[in-house]
Design an enzyme around this catalytic site. Structure first.
Site, short mmCIF file in Angstrom:
data_model
loop_
_atom_site.label_atom_id
_atom_site.label_comp_id
_atom_site.label_asym_id
_atom_site.label_seq_id
_atom_site.Cartn_x
_atom_site.Cartn_y
_atom_site.Cartn_z
N PHE A 58 0.76 -1.24 -0.02
CA PHE A 58 -0.01 0.04 0.13
C PHE A 58 0.70 1.37 0.15
O PHE A 58 0.51 2.46 0.59
CB PHE A 58 -1.12 0.05 1.01
CG PHE A 58 -1.66 -1.33 1.67
CD1 PHE A 58 -2.43 -1.89 0.60
CD2 PHE A 58 -1.40 -2.03 2.66
CE1 PHE A 58 -2.75 -3.11 0.70
CE2 PHE A 58 -2.04 -3.42 2.64
CZ PHE A 58 -2.57 -3.85 1.94
N CYS A 59 1.83 1.34 -0.80
CA CYS A 59 2.73 2.33 -0.77
C CYS A 59 3.19 2.92 0.47
O CYS A 59 3.33 4.25 0.92
CB CYS A 59 2.35 3.69 -1.34
SG CYS A 59 1.83 3.11 -3.27
N ALA A 60 3.48 1.95 1.51
CA ALA A 60 3.83 2.16 2.95
C ALA A 60 4.77 1.23 3.45
O ALA A 60 4.49 0.76 4.43
CB ALA A 60 2.69 2.45 3.75
#
Ligand SMILES: Cc1ncc(COP(=O)(O)O)c(C=O)c1O
Length: 470
Positions: free
Chosen positions: A373-375
């Site tokens: 999730f781009c984290a």
């Protein structure tokens, strides 16, 4: 499979009852639990965009009727944003940007204003709220509590120990991985006490909680707030950056028409804000759509909508936590309403997150997201990965073995979702967790899964949407 009943808010959103094809040639009413990635438009926004197209023209410099109309609508959208957040436009400015990523990069581009000081980030941040700081000013990253909450003591400690070297604290208003809501005003107080500003990445917070920027004199005042229209039922390419007026002092990062008062052969006089930060022809339709979305949410009853979302979120967490083999990242505790969005990321014992997501779509017509999730740092933290394990994954991924990337499955809700959908989703996850997949799946080199033989083709979507030309 029965269609979910129409909920109170559902009728206001476009495309939420779309029949989607599933395994075996049937269609079902699709369930969209990928709202944290992007949301469908409110019907009123969609219709306003169509209506506005009739009067659309360039803004600010045209004397024609349409141009004056478009300018008025564009500036009214700015006012709606300001009212919605409680912005005092004397001390802060609302700038229309492309979205949260663009907004955060623009703050980072003005690093000179931080006088060489660093940016403090938490381990929770989305890459949009991490990479711009890392690759401009340099950052100090503080850890979180073991279950993944913002650790105020760690932030205070870092600010205290930096000896004034931190100029900005960048924090996400709500996580796109756990849905945890950050204590943004407490963080602002700490930042201000130590001579730093605070920037809130509100990509997830703005559509799901009321934000009050508070007066500039209030210690909990938010200096910067950024969010995206496409996560707030206005997916037409505009977002918002709220910033202190005195932050933008020199030449803007993006230069061009509209940003100046006069340009001579060798001199430039910059325009006042917000024009100086909106060089080029702005995304008028996107901004107007966002203004209409805000107006609509408020008129429909934003608070009541959010209560509905919270109830669904509780139901989702409870259902997932009760499925053998399923672990919700950040724990199952919902801490009702105040501290967590209607969003849950989870792992399933023995089932790859990509495989689960593919099966949920192919066999159940459910749209979710999977991966990190781009984290990445936050997901590594939540998966309790050691530094060595992360380094090993880094080596493999850098060598293009992307299958090695760990991750989770995320279900994220919006007000148009309903109980029947949550229940059908929980049923689907229960089947997947038991390994009861009806189709065979293959993993590609990029790590994604697809049904063996590939996804059913979507033929010529542009032509299908555009229809006949005459
Ligand atoms: C917490 C958070 N911050 C920033 C972003 C980036 O937003 P955008 O892609 O609209 O620029 C996202 C998008 O998923 C997000 O969830």
């Amino acid at each position: 499979m029965p269609s979910p009943p129409t909920g109170r808010w559902r009728d206001h959103f476009a495309g939420v009852d779309l029949p989607v094809p599933v395994l075996g040639g049937d269609t079902v009413t699709g369930i969209n639990f990928d709202n944290a990635a992007s949301t469908p438009p409110l019907k009123r926004v969609r219709d306003a965009v169509t209506a506005f197209s009739e009067v659309y023209s360039s803004v600010h410099r045209g004397t024609g009727y349409k141009s004056r109309m478009a300018t008025e609508a564009y500036e009214q959208a700015r006012e709606r944003v300001a009212e919605f957040l409680g912005v005092d436009e004397k001390s802060q400015v609302v700038i229309f940007v492309k979205g949260t990523t663009d907004a955060l990069n623009r703050i980072a581009a003005e690093q000179a204003r931080l006088d060489g000081r660093q940016v403090l980030v938490t381990e929770m941040e989305h890459h949009a709220d991490l990479l711009p700081w890392r690759h401009r000013s340099g950052h100090i990253m503080v850890g979180l509590t073991p279950d993944g909450h913002v650790d105020l003591d760690a932030i205070e400690h870092a600010l205290h120990n930096s000896g004034g070297k931190i100029g900005l604290v960048a924090i996400s208003g709500a996580s796109n991985v756990t849905g945890f809501i950050s204590p943004i005003h407490e963080v602002a107080q700490l930042a201000h006490r130590h001579g730093a500003l605070v920037s809130v990445d509100a990509a997830q917070l703005a559509p799901h909680r009321r934000i009050d920027i508070r007066d500039a004199g209030d210690p909990g005042h938010l200096d910067f707030v950024s969010f995206s229209g496409h996560k707030m039922y206005a997916p037409y390419g505009a977002g918002v950056l709220v910033a202190p007026r005195d932050f933008f002092a020199g030449a803007p990062e993006v230069m061009g028409g509209g940003a100046i008062r006069i340009v001579t052969w060798d001199d430039t006089v910059w325009a006042d804000l917000p024009d100086r930060e909106e060089a080029g022809s702005p995304n008028v339709i996107g901004a107007v759509a966002l203004g209409v979305a805000i107006e609509t949410l408020v008129e429909l009853g934003f608070d009541e909508m959010l209560r509905h979302e919270d109830e669904l979120g509780d139901r989702l967490l409870k259902a997932l936590s009760g499925i053998p083999g399923v672990t919700v990242l950040g724990g199952p505790d919902s801490r009702r309403g105040t501290e967590r969005l209607g969003l849950a990321s989870f792992v399933i014992d023995g089932v790859h997150h990509g495989l689960a997501a593919a099966a949920l779509s192919h066999e159940w017509g459910v749209a979710v997201r999977n991966g990190c999730f781009c984290a990445n740092p936050y997901v590594f933290h939540l998966l309790n990965m050691t530094k060595e394990a992360v380094e090993q994954v880094e080596g493999e991924v850098a060598a293009d073995h992307r299958q090695a990337l760990p991750g989770a499955v995320r279900a994220s809700l919006a007000p148009y979702n309903n109980q029947a959908e949550v229940d059908r989703f929980a049923d689907a996850v229960r089947h997947v967790a038991r390994g009861e997949l009806k189709a065979a799946y293959e993993q590609a080199d990029d790590g994604t899964f697809a049904p063996a033989g590939g996804w059913p083709a979507i033929l010529n979507p542009l032509k299908m949407l555009a229809g006949p030309a005459s």
